[in-house]
Design a protein around this motif. Structure first.
Motif, mmCIF file in Angstrom:
data_model
loop_
_atom_site.group_PDB
_atom_site.id
_atom_site.type_symbol
_atom_site.label_atom_id
_atom_site.label_comp_id
_atom_site.label_asym_id
_atom_site.label_seq_id
_atom_site.Cartn_x
_atom_site.Cartn_y
_atom_site.Cartn_z
ATOM 1 N N PRO A 181 0.804 -1.227 0.000
ATOM 2 C CA PRO A 181 0.000 0.000 0.000
ATOM 3 C C PRO A 181 0.835 1.274 0.000
ATOM 4 C CG PRO A 181 -0.917 -1.599 1.529
ATOM 5 C CD PRO A 181 0.370 -2.162 1.062
ATOM 6 N N ARG A 182 2.038 1.267 0.579
ATOM 7 C CA ARG A 182 2.845 2.480 0.676
ATOM 8 C C ARG A 182 4.038 2.486 -0.263
ATOM 9 N NH1 ARG A 182 1.640 5.582 5.198
ATOM 10 N NH2 ARG A 182 -0.534 5.158 5.751
ATOM 11 N N GLY A 183 4.085 1.603 -1.265
ATOM 12 C CA GLY A 183 5.178 1.675 -2.213
ATOM 13 C C GLY A 183 5.526 0.329 -2.814
ATOM 14 N N ARG A 212 8.661 0.528 6.239
ATOM 15 C CA ARG A 212 8.516 1.508 5.147
ATOM 16 C C ARG A 212 7.361 1.138 4.236
ATOM 17 N NH1 ARG A 212 14.112 0.878 4.728
ATOM 18 N NH2 ARG A 212 13.892 -0.165 2.710
ATOM 19 N N LEU A 213 7.255 -0.133 3.875
ATOM 20 C CA LEU A 213 6.182 -0.555 2.969
ATOM 21 C C LEU A 213 4.807 -0.426 3.621
ATOM 22 C CD1 LEU A 213 7.772 -3.761 1.369
ATOM 23 C CD2 LEU A 213 7.494 -1.505 0.322
ATOM 24 N N GLY A 215 4.197 1.838 6.101
ATOM 25 C CA GLY A 215 4.042 3.183 6.632
ATOM 26 C C GLY A 215 3.870 3.205 8.138
ATOM 27 N N ARG A 216 4.584 2.329 8.838
ATOM 28 C CA ARG A 216 4.451 2.211 10.293
ATOM 29 C C ARG A 216 5.838 2.204 10.939
ATOM 30 N NH1 ARG A 216 1.074 -2.879 11.664
ATOM 31 N NH2 ARG A 216 1.133 -1.898 13.721
#
Length: 418
Positions: A181-183, A212-213, A215-216
């Motif tokens: 979801p974040r990259g 990172r992937l 977002g946490r």
């Protein structure tokens, strides 16, 4: 004493047989006792290589530690900090915690396929109050066989379960594109893992990359950990003592590494966290240790019983051979107590010598059996010498009662007439 010594010298062959019987019995019992001093902890450490037996999770999480994969943690701000792992080494039970690994679930897609991915530490050194602690997934699952090498903490690499690798057609050194979801991230396959069960279809990636992937940053969903514990007394119908009636017993209970005590103390180290034991696994390990101890006790009792029967046989034969001697002693005024003291003294001399030899034989046998797997402390071995001598003395008494009653029933006139 002098009469007993002369009697033993005159019957060397039977004395040697009795000595052998006592030596073998006490030797087996000493070997099993030496192993039993440490076999519980050592076996527990060996079983702990199979994986975690506790999980730390945020309070209010919906994930159940006794369940299998596919269950998510509630996301509404419910998470643990990475520092929760280091906090495990700041508790009373810090030496019982063998290994731990944080876990963060990430939903990724690979070639249009949904894949269960978990961010974790593979081989990570944590700074704790007790000093550096090397831990991670590799330490937590020592029995997993891998092809390749675990990814580094900062590497763009992943480890795949063997089943998932077959489905994706992936091999060590190959590249995969992860979509989250974040990259997106292109990673290299660093290892293939033979994990067994549902983990065969799992993907593991470095915790930093997973954060990172997802977002946490700085968060984890749970911490899987492996800790040495003892069986809960409640499993056998024993409850914790009442602190008001038995404060010392209650203190001993609370200072014993029962799963509930360990979980309570570990949870207190991280605000907003709870630690739950994997109950079936803990109970199964406790059952293995209990059955092993029962087996050793049974074998020790069997060896001592055989030793007692051997002593009974040799002593009875000696009493029959010495019928005229006992008859003459009774005719000269020897009392039953004096005759009993003579026989018991002879048996005790043989038994104590056999107990000392059995202790030497038992400790040597235990050392050969233990090898590198069971390492009972050398300081515990001398402590078993008095125990071995007491056991040998008990065997002597038990093996002399029957022959002694036979000797006391001898009629001096009939013995001398024969």
């Amino acid at each position: 004493m002098r009469l007993s010594w002369r009697s033993l010298r005159a019957r060397r062959s039977r004395v040697l047989l009795a000595l052998l019987a006592v030596t073998l019995g006490t030797g087996v019992a000493t070997a099993l006792g030496t192993l039993a001093l440490q076999v519980g902890d050592d076996l527990a450490r060996t079983l702990r290589a199979a994986g975690p037996n506790f999980v730390m999770r945020p309070e209010g999480a919906s994930w159940r530690p006794d369940a299998t994969g596919g269950i998510d943690v509630a996301r509404a701000g419910v998470a643990l900090p990475e520092s929760a792992v280091a906090a495990l080494r700041s508790t009373f039970w810090r030496n019982n915690v063998l290994a731990a690994a944080p876990e963060l679930d990430v939903h990724v897609r690979i070639a249009g396929r949904d894949v269960e991915a978990t961010g974790t530490w593979f081989a990570h050194t944590v700074a704790t109050a007790a000093g550096p602690w090397a831990t991670g997934l590799a330490a937590l699952h020592r029995r997993w066989a891998i092809e390749g090498a675990w990814p580094g903490d900062t590497a763009a690499a992943v480890a795949l379960g063997r089943g998932l690798a077959r489905e994706l057609g992936a091999a060590v050194g190959g590249l995969l594109e992860l979509s989250a979801p974040r990259g997106r991230e292109t990673v290299r396959v660093s290892a293939l893992v033979d994990a067994g069960g549902l983990d065969e279809r799992r993907l593991w990636l470095p915790l930093g990359l997973a954060q990172r992937l997802a977002g946490r940053g700085g968060e984890v969903d749970r911490v899987a950990l492996s800790a040495l514990v003892k069986p809960e007394p409640g499993l056998h119908g024993v409850r914790a003592p009442d602190p008001a009636r038995d404060p010392q017993g209650y203190e001993r209970y609370m200072c014993t590494a029962y799963p509930a005590n360990v979980a309570r103390d570990l949870a207190a180290a991280v605000p907003g966290a709870e630690v739950l034991p994997l109950t079936e696994l803990v109970a199964g390990e406790a059952g293995v240790v209990w059955r092993l101890n029962l087996l050793m006790l049974t074998l020790a009792l069997a060896a001592l019983t055989a030793s007692t029967l051997g002593l009974v046989s040799t002593t009875t034969a000696g009493v029959v051979e010495r019928a005229r001697e006992f008859g003459l002693m009774r005719a000269l005024g020897a009392t039953s107590a004096q005759l009993a003291a003579l026989l018991l003294c002879e048996s005790l001399l043989v038994a104590l010598a056999g107990g000392a030899l059995g202790w030497l034989l038992g400790t040597a046998t235990a050392a050969a059996i233990r090898g590198d797997a069971f390492a009972a402390p050398a300081a515990a071995q001398p402590l078993l010498l008095p125990v071995a001598l007491v056991v040998a003395a008990a065997v002597a008494v038990a093996g002399t009662i029957g022959p002694l009653r036979m000797a006391l029933r001898f009629d001096p006139i009939e013995a001398l007439r024969a």
